[in-house]
Design a protein around this motif. Structure first.
Motif, PDB file in Angstrom:
ATOM      1  N   UNK A  89      -1.790  23.282  50.578  1.00 33.66           N
ATOM      2  CA  UNK A  89      -1.626  24.304  49.546  1.00 33.66           C
ATOM      3  C   UNK A  89      -0.147  24.433  49.217  1.00 33.66           C
ATOM      4  N   UNK A  90       0.196  24.170  47.977  1.00 34.75           N
ATOM      5  CA  UNK A  90       1.605  24.229  47.557  1.00 34.75           C
ATOM      6  C   UNK A  90       1.855  25.560  46.855  1.00 34.75           C
ATOM      7  N   UNK A  91       2.217  26.572  47.612  1.00 34.69           N
ATOM      8  CA  UNK A  91       2.364  27.926  47.068  1.00 34.69           C
ATOM      9  C   UNK A  91       3.789  28.445  47.137  1.00 34.69           C
ATOM     10  N   UNK A  92       4.757  27.519  47.178  1.00 38.91           N
ATOM     11  CA  UNK A  92       6.151  27.964  47.224  1.00 38.91           C
ATOM     12  C   UNK A  92       7.000  27.237  46.191  1.00 38.91           C
ATOM     13  N   UNK A  93       6.425  26.998  45.010  1.00 37.96           N
ATOM     14  CA  UNK A  93       7.166  26.405  43.899  1.00 37.96           C
ATOM     15  C   UNK A  93       8.063  27.457  43.266  1.00 37.96           C
ATOM     16  N   UNK A  94       9.023  27.057  42.450  1.00 38.89           N
ATOM     17  CA  UNK A  94       9.840  28.051  41.747  1.00 38.89           C
ATOM     18  C   UNK A  94       9.019  29.076  40.983  1.00 38.89           C
ATOM     19  N   UNK A  95       7.876  28.661  40.417  1.00 35.11           N
ATOM     20  CA  UNK A  95       7.055  29.624  39.683  1.00 35.11           C
ATOM     21  C   UNK A  95       6.524  30.706  40.616  1.00 35.11           C
ATOM     22  N   UNK A  96       6.163  30.339  41.843  1.00 34.13           N
ATOM     23  CA  UNK A  96       5.693  31.333  42.807  1.00 34.13           C
ATOM     24  C   UNK A  96       6.816  32.297  43.163  1.00 34.13           C
ATOM     25  N   UNK A  97       7.992  31.754  43.399  1.00 34.37           N
ATOM     26  CA  UNK A  97       9.131  32.594  43.748  1.00 34.37           C
ATOM     27  C   UNK A  97       9.469  33.547  42.598  1.00 34.37           C
ATOM     28  N   UNK A  98       9.390  33.052  41.374  1.00 34.35           N
ATOM     29  CA  UNK A  98       9.671  33.886  40.207  1.00 34.35           C
ATOM     30  C   UNK A  98       8.646  35.017  40.092  1.00 34.35           C
ATOM     31  N   UNK A  99       7.386  34.678  40.258  1.00 35.96           N
ATOM     32  CA  UNK A  99       6.328  35.678  40.133  1.00 35.96           C
ATOM     33  C   UNK A  99       6.338  36.674  41.284  1.00 35.96           C
ATOM     34  N   UNK A 100       7.010  36.319  42.370  1.00 35.36           N
ATOM     35  CA  UNK A 100       7.156  37.236  43.496  1.00 35.36           C
ATOM     36  C   UNK A 100       8.394  38.110  43.366  1.00 35.36           C
ATOM     37  N   UNK A 101       9.143  37.971  42.264  1.00 37.81           N
ATOM     38  CA  UNK A 101      10.259  38.870  42.009  1.00 37.81           C
ATOM     39  C   UNK A 101      11.628  38.252  41.948  1.00 37.81           C
ATOM     40  N   UNK A 102      11.760  36.958  42.272  1.00 41.37           N
ATOM     41  CA  UNK A 102      13.055  36.290  42.198  1.00 41.37           C
ATOM     42  C   UNK A 102      13.279  35.806  40.772  1.00 41.37           C
ATOM     43  N   UNK A 103      13.943  36.602  39.973  1.00 43.94           N
ATOM     44  CA  UNK A 103      14.115  36.282  38.551  1.00 43.94           C
ATOM     45  C   UNK A 103      15.023  35.082  38.327  1.00 43.94           C
ATOM     46  N   UNK A 104      15.738  34.661  39.361  1.00 45.70           N
ATOM     47  CA  UNK A 104      16.615  33.493  39.232  1.00 45.70           C
ATOM     48  C   UNK A 104      15.912  32.190  39.605  1.00 45.70           C
ATOM     49  N   UNK A 105      14.652  32.277  40.002  1.00 42.49           N
ATOM     50  CA  UNK A 105      13.937  31.074  40.440  1.00 42.49           C
ATOM     51  C   UNK A 105      13.659  30.124  39.283  1.00 42.49           C
ATOM     52  N   UNK A 106      13.549  30.661  38.057  1.00 41.84           N
ATOM     53  CA  UNK A 106      13.360  29.838  36.871  1.00 41.84           C
ATOM     54  C   UNK A 106      14.613  29.869  36.019  1.00 41.84           C
TER      55      UNK A 106
END
Length: 689
Positions: A430-447
């Motif tokens: 399960x690949x659940x730590x992509x930049x999109x996941x980090x962004x959706x978890x609140x890290x606005x700098x992930x994208x």
């Protein structure tokens, strides 16, 4: 505004069919943007909608629980041991009849396949208008053992990539897929005697055959309600084959104690399409096994002699009986031909590095550690009488008849162990730590800003993407979506035909080249793969044990394929079920021009006419779905050593005969890697950026 009932999450061709509705709305609404949005919602939403429509959303995959059967505990004794068994099965080259081909041979790169040599198949799934087979056995992009090149793509070339009606520069129904085994059959202990193959050969020397559809990734496949492009691998696993409740004759044997009578049982494990999928390829004479496979029962303590039974399950493909594969594998040292990294995240504790294989001596031991004894402990035998329709009965001793074979309970139930173990292993991928996941978890700098722009384009209902590739799974074919929406949805086409949820017709190729969901399952009592067609025929309740969620009516099925996940799509070229697109930009061009490269006059999707800037932003967003653990093969995506067939020395004109009529293999090593992964990621298909 009155509510309007529409069907599937996305409906092929619906834009043209809603022209009259849009015309009426446009007389009342002046905004072109609003009109475009209403059109997209009508085409794509798949639910009752009004002016206040909320399109599907995306979320971090960390918010989703991996589906698994509620009754798994009835079979699995130790889940950790079962995962280890599944990883060994998946990567072990001994599973293939040639002693080379493993499940991982086609799923070693981000869960997919990045080989470029000997990866072409002609249009062998083509049918006539009456759906009788009409295979096209000629190649046009290349030939057997040729090497694909960037300039071969896309397989459907247009003078103007932005206009699907522009001049066609070239077109091919070839498929870029994965090479399997030689067309051969087993005789005694011979590893395979070549059988004349009029399709896959170079100058009369047999080459490895190539599958007729592109290889999808197994990473995140645990979230799919059904698996394979055509949905053949059923959500319910029957312990025997991919067909779930479609096959009422699929049975395994259970003994409540070592001395209890063996009892044949029908088993059903829901949310186990990965197990259904897993038991297909290892037994297929096209993918991993030879026709008429025979070998000594080296692991059978009774030593009854040689095996010589095959049976047909899917169309003309001959499949090896699971129990016969068991008799070959059970006594073998797991991964006996491969090095396992001592820091492998699952198998490291069993590693014998630098020696090959695991410290566990046999697969029998691993099965006993993973599964409850009632599925393997009996001292009785299951006797199969091939002279009397393969009838089965329980016996204490073999009768030594030439018409019967006897199998231990463990051998007979081997498909149950194989399927569930592989499912449990693949469920860890399960690949659940992509930049999109980090962004959706609140890290606005992930994208990046460009990726955020692409995200907005992707989520805009007018652009269609979000409806086929919805949710944290980035596919409408997920277990969650089917559970929420029902197995069937309605199209807004005339008559509101029914479609299978998560399957779509976007017109990559003409439907008669590959019926996809519109084909039959190929069982002795053959039924449509399309669940919508089963409902139309009044067989839905009979097959699935439940009533269809939509009243039966007209059906759309031919040319529909399962929507794949977009996660890690940057790493899994080539794209589409035919592997006919090389880059994400080619894919975006396809959708921007309204899809429909099948040359039909019915538009498949709204014509988006995206600007180059927006196309590049969308490509950038798709790359934000890549989990770097997948890119660098870090745990849980680490793996044992593997040697994969990579075509044959020579080219499409000349190959070397290995002395048996088969081309000599060229093997490429995929080195073992531990939990910390690699410092440099392996190259993508044709080094696509």
């Amino acid at each position: 505004m009155r509510k309007i009932q529409f069907g599937a999450t996305y409906v092929a061709g619906a834009l043209a069919r809603l022209t009259n509705l849009v015309s009426r709305l446009s007389r009342k609404i002046k905004s072109a943007t609003t009109i475009a949005l209403l059109v997209a919602i009508a085409v794509l939403a798949g639910h009752t909608v009004s002016a206040q429509v909320s399109p599907p959303t995306i979320a971090s995959l960390k918010t989703v629980t991996v589906p698994e059967p509620d009754n798994l505990g009835e079979f699995v004794k130790n889940k950790t041991a079962a995962i280890a068994l599944g990883k060994a099965f998946f990567w072990d080259m001994q599973v293939g009849s040639d002693g080379i081909t493993s499940c991982a041979s086609c799923h070693f790169h981000a869960g997919a396949d990045n080989r470029a040599k000997n990866q072409l198949s002609p249009g062998i799934l083509r049918v006539n208008a009456d759906k009788t087979p009409n295979p096209d056995n000629t190649f046009s992009i290349g030939q057997p053992n040729s090497t694909l090149k960037p300039e071969d793509y896309p397989f459907h070339k247009l003078a103007d990539p932005n206009n699907r009606f522009s001049a066609i520069l070239s077109d091919s129904n070839d498929v870029a897929s994965s090479q399997g085994v030689f067309n051969s059959k087993f005789v005694n202990n011979d590893p395979g005697i070549p059988v004349d193959d009029p399709v896959f050969n170079v100058g009369g020397i047999e080459t490895r055959r190539v599958e007729p559809r592109n290889t999808p990734t197994v990473i995140n496949a645990a979230f799919n309600f059904r698996n394979f492009w055509d949905g053949r691998a059923q959500n319910v696993f029957n312990g025997v084959n991919p067909f779930g409740t479609r096959d009422p004759n699929a049975k395994v044997y259970k003994a409540s104690s070592i001395l209890s009578p063996l009892q044949p049982l029908t088993v059903q494990l829901k949310n186990a399409s990965l197990a259904s999928q897993a038991v297909g390829p290892p037994l297929s004479s096209f993918e991993m096994s030879a026709d008429g496979r025979t070998f000594e029962e080296i692991g059978d303590k009774f030593g009854f002699g040689l095996l010589d039974k095959i049976f047909d399950v899917v169309k003309s493909k001959k499949l090896l009986l699971p129990r016969e594969l068991a008799q070959q594998l059970l006594p073998l040292r797991p991964l006996g031909k491969q090095i396992v990294h001592p820091d492998d995240s699952v198998l490291g504790q069993y590693s014998r590095a630098p020696q090959k294989g695991l410290t566990t001596l046999t697969y029998s031991q691993m099965i006993q550690a993973a599964f409850k004894p009632e599925w393997w402990q009996s001292t009785q035998l299951i006797q199969v009488d091939k002279a009397n329709g393969n009838t089965r009965k329980v016996v204490l001793l073999p009768d030594l008849s030439s018409t019967t074979e006897e199998y231990t309970q463990m051998e007979y139930n081997f498909s149950l162990f194989f399927g569930l173990a592989v499912q449990l292993y693949e469920s860890t991928l399960v690949s659940n730590n992509a930049p999109i996941d980090q962004f959706l978890e609140g890290n606005t700098n992930a994208l990046t800003p460009q990726q955020q722009q692409g995200k907005a384009i992707f989520e805009n209902p007018a652009n269609a993407c979000i409806f086929c590739h919805s949710g944290a799974e980035f596919t409408a074919a997920s277990v969650r979506n089917v559970q929420n929406s029902g197995r069937l949805t309605r199209s807004p086409a005339p008559g509101n035909p029914i479609e299978d949820t998560g399957f779509f017709k976007i017109g990559v190729r003409p439907e008669l080249e590959d019926l996809g969901l519109g084909a039959d399952d190929g069982l002795p009592v053959s039924r449509p793969l399309s669940e919508a067609r089963l409902a139309q025929q009044g067989k839905f309740q009979e097959v699935f044990g439940e009533a269809p969620n939509i009243t039966p009516g007209p059906v759309e099925a031919d040319g529909l394929f399962k929507a794949p996940t977009l996660r890690n799509v940057e790493l899994t070229a080539p794209y589409m079920h035919n592997g006919g697109m090389l880059t994400l930009r080619q894919v975006v061009d396809f959708y921007s021009r309204g899809a429909g490269d099948d040359n039909a006059n019915v538009p498949r999707l709204p014509v988006l006419n995206l600007s180059d800037e927006n196309k590049e932003a969308l490509v950038a967003f798709l790359k934000s779905l890549t989990d770097n653990r997948v890119r660098y093969e870090k745990a849980p995506f680490d793996h044992p050593q593997l040697f994969i067939p990579n075509g044959h020395p020579g080219n499409e004109i000349s190959v070397t005969n290995d002395g048996t009529g088969k081309a000599t293999d060229a093997l490429t090593e995929i080195p073992a890697v531990g939990r910390n992964g690699r410092s440099t990621p392996p190259a993508n298909f044709l080094a696509t950026p």
